[in-house]
Design a protein around this motif. Structure first.
Motif, PDB file in Angstrom:
ATOM      1  N   UNK A  98       0.833  -1.206   0.000  1.00 28.70           N
ATOM      2  CA  UNK A  98       0.000   0.000   0.000  1.00 28.70           C
ATOM      3  C   UNK A  98       0.866   1.255   0.000  1.00 28.70           C
ATOM      4  N   UNK A  99       2.180   1.076   0.011  1.00 22.74           N
ATOM      5  CA  UNK A  99       3.107   2.217  -0.053  1.00 22.74           C
ATOM      6  C   UNK A  99       4.003   2.155  -1.283  1.00 22.74           C
ATOM      7  N   UNK A 100       3.736   1.206  -2.194  1.00 22.36           N
ATOM      8  CA  UNK A 100       4.547   1.189  -3.428  1.00 22.36           C
ATOM      9  C   UNK A 100       3.648   0.912  -4.638  1.00 22.36           C
ATOM     10  N   UNK A 101       4.215   1.093  -5.822  1.00 24.97           N
ATOM     11  CA  UNK A 101       3.435   0.905  -7.052  1.00 24.97           C
ATOM     12  C   UNK A 101       3.758  -0.414  -7.761  1.00 24.97           C
TER      13      UNK A 101
ATOM     14  N   UNK B  50      -5.541   2.077 -15.875  1.00 24.12           N
ATOM     15  CA  UNK B  50      -5.273   0.983 -14.926  1.00 24.12           C
ATOM     16  C   UNK B  50      -3.869   1.162 -14.338  1.00 24.12           C
ATOM     17  N   UNK B  51      -3.762   1.231 -13.016  1.00 26.06           N
ATOM     18  CA  UNK B  51      -2.458   1.554 -12.423  1.00 26.06           C
ATOM     19  C   UNK B  51      -1.434   0.432 -12.543  1.00 26.06           C
ATOM     20  N   UNK B  52      -0.186   0.860 -12.416  1.00 27.02           N
ATOM     21  CA  UNK B  52       0.996  -0.011 -12.471  1.00 27.02           C
ATOM     22  C   UNK B  52       0.880  -1.223 -11.532  1.00 27.02           C
ATOM     23  N   UNK B  53       0.279  -1.020 -10.344  1.00 27.42           N
ATOM     24  CA  UNK B  53       0.249  -2.125  -9.371  1.00 27.42           C
ATOM     25  C   UNK B  53      -0.729  -3.231  -9.780  1.00 27.42           C
TER      26      UNK B  53
ATOM     27  N   UNK C  89       6.226  11.071  -9.297  1.00 23.03           N
ATOM     28  CA  UNK C  89       7.673  11.296  -9.319  1.00 23.03           C
ATOM     29  C   UNK C  89       7.996  12.759  -9.603  1.00 23.03           C
ATOM     30  N   UNK C  90       7.043  13.671  -9.284  1.00 21.98           N
ATOM     31  CA  UNK C  90       7.288  15.116  -9.391  1.00 21.98           C
ATOM     32  C   UNK C  90       8.408  15.487  -8.406  1.00 21.98           C
TER      33      UNK C  90
ATOM     34  N   UNK D 203      -8.742   4.975  -5.453  1.00 20.06           N
ATOM     35  CA  UNK D 203      -8.568   5.037  -3.992  1.00 20.06           C
ATOM     36  C   UNK D 203      -7.279   4.326  -3.576  1.00 20.06           C
ATOM     37  N   UNK D 204      -6.971   3.223  -4.238  1.00 18.84           N
ATOM     38  CA  UNK D 204      -5.734   2.487  -3.886  1.00 18.84           C
ATOM     39  C   UNK D 204      -4.503   3.294  -4.322  1.00 18.84           C
ATOM     40  N   UNK D 205      -4.655   4.083  -5.401  1.00 14.14           N
ATOM     41  CA  UNK D 205      -3.565   4.961  -5.824  1.00 14.14           C
ATOM     42  C   UNK D 205      -3.339   6.045  -4.769  1.00 14.14           C
TER      43      UNK D 205
END
Ligand code: FAD
Length: 457
Positions: A10-13, A174-177, A260-261, A289-291
């Motif tokens: 929940x703290x990484x992608x 769709x996110x990376x994770x 990554x800003x 929400x997970x993002x």
């Protein structure tokens, strides 16, 4: 399937599901009872030869299994990750009548990953060139699968894409994770190697219209522009700073790498230790929400006006979200956003709901409970209540019929539209649906376009 630990992930992608090992894949494949009449195939919109590819895995012939899948599906590593198999092939699985169904999706993913990692994706053969040219508008799953089939049939294919990257929702939504970008890129790369040309930053309707493409030598056009226009709640305060549409939020994070800003120069609201509310109950809401949790949110809420039973999101996504600490506020509807004196969002007024009789969608209708309003403090909101179609094609193309929701009308078997030589499929025809349905439409259109090019009268 092995997974990353919920607290850690929940703290990484990085991808949540880690994939089967060879041993797990074989064990799972051996659970398939090889039915004489494999009904699972009827549940698959592209009719993958499920029984055959699973038998190959059980035999340890993993790369052969990948080739078998690719006879019907050019994007197996993607579908193995994001298709709602539990409602499709796995829902029909005979083993599933008494036990857990065979994990068809996970086996599909295993075979595709095995081939890519150990051998590189095998490039299919293409037929002799026909000299015919097809324009595909949009590089989402519908456009990619249509392009893949047409190029193999010997036609020249150019895909025109409005964004600077290819893959449609697979890349910006769709996110990376859930779906690593390298998987999408590897499967798109196969199409490039087959000879499909891609033109990015090309908005059909603005850069060139459909008619101009046809005047410029394209014999047929397939429109696969998706449903990328976000719906809003249309309530007071929706223009406060900190309220996003899910499209904008996910596009900034996924495509523009906002997390990554300043290395990437498109920022997104800093969620660190903030309260984030996402409104909606579909896959998009779960992804948003997970993002936000991964971006550091202290409290991340899903707020949905019906109950969990009616949520359209995949069960696996809901389960993963809960494991990651997402809080679910059910039977609540936003009625007003509240801002501070500088225009920043600081809260939302919710009204409790109760469920009545089923509505047109078949789900029980949410009804407001009078006098039940309450307020929660939030710093950021994401509205994920669905998407409609972008009107650019409608405004710039004559002779195409649209329904009242702005979707293109197309024959459900051939995907032919009212305009000669023009076909359409995916979300622009059905409204927001699934990756595999979009791919199925792309394949049907490719077969019909091939027929049209051979017999244009
Ligand atoms: P899209 O994927 O939307 O692709 C359309 C492409 O056309 C885009 O790249 C767009 O930029 C381009 N385009 C638009 N207009 C133009 C133009 N005028 N000129 C040129 N190009 C243009 N489905 C699942 O099966 N499983 C899931 O887990 C899942 N999760 C999802 C999560 C999110 C956040 C979202 C938004 C959707 C999800 N879906 C999921 C739904 C699925 O992604 C879509 O149904 C599918 O992508 C539709 O494919 P498509 O090819 O029709 O359109």
């Amino acid at each position: 399937m092995p997974e990353q630990d919920p607290l850690e992930r929940s703290r990484n992608f990085f991808e949540v599901n880690l994939g089967f090992t060879e041993e797990l894949a074989k064990t799972e494949a051996l659970r398939c009872i090889q039915c004489p009449k494999p009904v699972c195939v009827e549940g698959c919109p592209v009719n993958i030869k499920i029984k055959d590819f699973i038998a190959l895995i059980a035999d340890g012939k993993f790369a052969e299994a990948a080739s078998k899948i690719k006879e019907d599906n050019i994007l197996p590593a993607i579908c193995g990750r994001v298709c709602p198999q539990e409602e499709q092939c796995e829902a029909m699985c005979v083993v599933g009548k008494k036990n857990e169904p065979v994990a068809i999706g996970r086996l599909e993913r295993f075979a595709a990953d095995y081939e890519r990692i150990h051998f590189g994706i095998k490039i299919p053969e293409i037929k002799k060139k026909t000299g015919k040219k097809v324009a595909v508008v949009g590089s989402g799953p519908a456009g990619l699968s249509c392009a893949g089939d047409l190029i193999k049939m010997g036609h020249d294919v150019t895909v025109f894409e409005a964004l600077h990257d290819l893959g449609g929702v697979l890349i910006y939504g769709i996110p990376e994770f859930r779906l690593p970008k390298e998987i999408v890129k590897a499967e798109v790369e196969v199409l490039k190697k087959l000879g499909v040309e891609f033109q990015t930053n090309f908005i059909v309707g603005l850069t060139d219209t459909i008619d101009e493409l046809m005047q410029n030598g394209y014999d047929s056009v397939f429109i696969a522009v998706g449903a990328g226009l976000p719906y809003f709640l249309n309530i007071e305060g929706e223009n406060l700073i900190g309220v996003y549409s899910s499209n904008e939020f996910l596009t900034r994070v996924n495509l523009m790498k906002a997390y990554r800003f300043p290395e990437f120069d498109t920022p997104v609201f800093d969620c660190t230790n903030k309260n984030v509310a996402v409104f909606g109950g579909g896959n998009t809401a779960m992804d948003a929400v997970r993002t936000s949790k991964r971006l550091g949110a202290k409290n991340a809420y899903i707020i949905y006006r019906r109950s969990e039973i009616e949520m359209p999101a995949r069960k696996e996504e809901v389960h993963h979200a809960k494991e990651e600490g997402i809080e679910f506020i059910m039977l609540s509807n936003p009625v007003k956003f509240i801002g501070d004196e500088n225009g920043w969002l600081k809260g939302v007024v919710l009204q409790r709901m109760e469920l009545g009789e089923p509505d047109a969608s078949g789900r029980r209708r949410p009804l407001p409970v009078k006098g039940s309003e309450y307020t929660i403090d939030i710093d950021m909101a994401v509205v994920a209540v669905g998407n409609g179609s972008n009107p650019i094609i409608q405004k710039t193309t004559s002779g195409l019929n649209f329904n009242k929701r702005g979707n293109i009308e197309a024959d459900e078997n051939t995907m032919a539209t009212s305009k000669k030589g023009v076909f359409a499929g995916g979300d622009i025809v059905t409204g927001g649906a699934t990756v595999i349905l979009a791919m199925g439409a792309g394949r049907k259109a490719a077969a019909a376009i091939n027929e049209y090019l051979n017999n244009p009268a």
